[in-house]
Design an enzyme around this catalytic site. Structure first.
Site, PDB file in Angstrom:
ATOM      1  N   GLY A 130       0.807  -1.212   0.000  1.00 20.04           N
ATOM      2  CA  GLY A 130       0.000   0.000   0.000  1.00 20.04           C
ATOM      3  C   GLY A 130       0.842   1.265   0.000  1.00 20.04           C
ATOM      4  O   GLY A 130       0.552   2.217  -0.731  1.00 20.04           O
ATOM      5  N   SER A 149      -4.858 -12.295  -5.199  1.00 18.76           N
ATOM      6  CA  SER A 149      -3.657 -13.032  -4.805  1.00 18.76           C
ATOM      7  C   SER A 149      -3.561 -14.317  -5.606  1.00 18.76           C
ATOM      8  O   SER A 149      -4.568 -14.849  -6.099  1.00 18.76           O
ATOM      9  CB  SER A 149      -3.733 -13.364  -3.308  1.00 18.76           C
ATOM     10  OG  SER A 149      -2.766 -14.334  -2.934  1.00 18.76           O
ATOM     11  N   TYR A 165      -8.393 -17.078   4.007  1.00 17.63           N
ATOM     12  CA  TYR A 165      -7.644 -16.103   3.215  1.00 17.63           C
ATOM     13  C   TYR A 165      -7.905 -16.308   1.725  1.00 17.63           C
ATOM     14  O   TYR A 165      -8.167 -15.346   0.989  1.00 17.63           O
ATOM     15  CB  TYR A 165      -6.146 -16.225   3.508  1.00 17.63           C
ATOM     16  CG  TYR A 165      -5.305 -15.257   2.708  1.00 17.63           C
ATOM     17  CD1 TYR A 165      -5.343 -13.898   2.975  1.00 17.63           C
ATOM     18  CD2 TYR A 165      -4.480 -15.706   1.676  1.00 17.63           C
ATOM     19  CE1 TYR A 165      -4.578 -12.995   2.237  1.00 17.63           C
ATOM     20  CE2 TYR A 165      -3.719 -14.819   0.936  1.00 17.63           C
ATOM     21  CZ  TYR A 165      -3.769 -13.468   1.218  1.00 17.63           C
ATOM     22  OH  TYR A 165      -3.021 -12.581   0.484  1.00 17.63           O
TER      23      TYR A 165
END
Length: 306
Positions: A22, A146, A171
């Site tokens: 980020g 991802s 996840y």
């Protein structure tokens, strides 16, 4: 850097921009002349990130705004401030995330935290910022997915892992959801004429603090993996390249998914990334959109609330 007067420079919001991917993404956007909002819950870390961005880009216009994706109320408060203070939003980078929490944890709204923070919080945030996005000239929204999405599935019967919580499956589910969200958002924009370019990106294997919880959830395998990580991974700055490519390149198109071009998409220069077969199922995509709307109360209205 492209110098623009502060009042006319396009605005970019990057969630979780206090460190890692980020922060590097925020630096890149600032270097391209964007006014940048570091959207994060910790004010001290936000101030440090702003300082780091200004050190990297001395003429950067950057500020921290409080946003806790663990709380839908915080998401709405953040969006309300921006809708009040800004006239448009050119780039929204939904970057913030947590990985493989060893034990089942819940958000303030009762969701499993990875499902809630990584996906549902960003889903609501995007809907609440839609008035500003629709007001921009060529707005883009980038969702962080991802490589892990390939092993994910959306557990519609138990998205919060109540019956059998698994850190990594939670996840994977959240990152599959982000990719499906990017695709669904493009379809919604096209159908409802919002004018958005919706994309997804993944950073390959990038060395960030995100892996720490993952290591704790699988101590032996995780520790070995962390030792090998420098040999098979790239830096956070390199991992941000696909994200910045999605946000800035003139060569991307609606619904594109960008990742590294190296072996197994673990590292390298940006290019079109591989989507797992289950990430290309329009029925799952549509069902996920409906579920997320129900769970978050997302309105998807281009008119800002009074």
């Amino acid at each position: 850097m492209h110098d623009q007067p502060q009042a006319t420079a396009p605005l970019a919001v990057v969630t979780g921009a206090t460190a890692g991917l980020g922060l590097e993404t925020a630096k890149g956007l600032a270097a391209h002349g964007y006014r940048v909002i570091v959207a994060a819950r910790n004010a001290d870390k936000g101030a440090l990130a702003c300082h780091a961005i200004r050190t990297h880009v001395p003429r950067a216009t950057v500020r921290h705004e409080a946003l806790d994706l663990d709380s839908l109320a915080s998401v709405r408060d953040f969006a309300a401030r921006l809708n009040r203070d800004e006239s448009s939003l050119a780039r929204l980078i939904n970057n913030a995330g947590i990985m493989a929490l060893p034990r089942l944890e819940r958000t303030r709204d009762g969701f499993e935290r990875q499902w809630g923070v990584n996906f549902l919080g960003h889903f609501l945030l995007t809907s609440e910022l839609l008035p500003l996005l629709a007001a921009a000239a060529s707005p883009r929204v980038v969702q962080l997915s991802s490589l892990a999405h390939r092993g994910g599935r959306i557990a519609f019967d138990d998205p919060n892992g109540e019956a059998n919580y698994d850190p990594w499956q939670a996840y994977r589910q959240s990152k599959l959801a982000m990719l499906l969200f990017a695709q669904a958002l493009q379809k919604q924009s096209d159908a409802r004429q919002w004018g958005l370019l919706s994309l997804a990106a993944h950073p390959g294997l990038s060395r960030t603090a995100l892996f720490d919880d993952g290591v704790r959830s699988r101590p032996i395998v995780g520790s070995v993996f962390k030792l090998a990580l420098p040999l098979i991974s790239q830096s956070a700055a390199e991992g941000a390249r696909p994200i910045l490519h999605a946000a800035l390149s003139d060569t991307v198109g609606p619904g594109d998914y960008i990742g590294p071009d190296g072996l197994g998409e673990t590292r390298g220069a940006p290019r079109a990334a591989h989507r797992a077969r289950h990430a290309r199922d329009p029925a799952v995509e549509a069902r996920l959109w409906e579920l997320a709307c129900d769970l978050t109360g997302a309105r998807w209205d281009t008119t800002a609330p009074a």
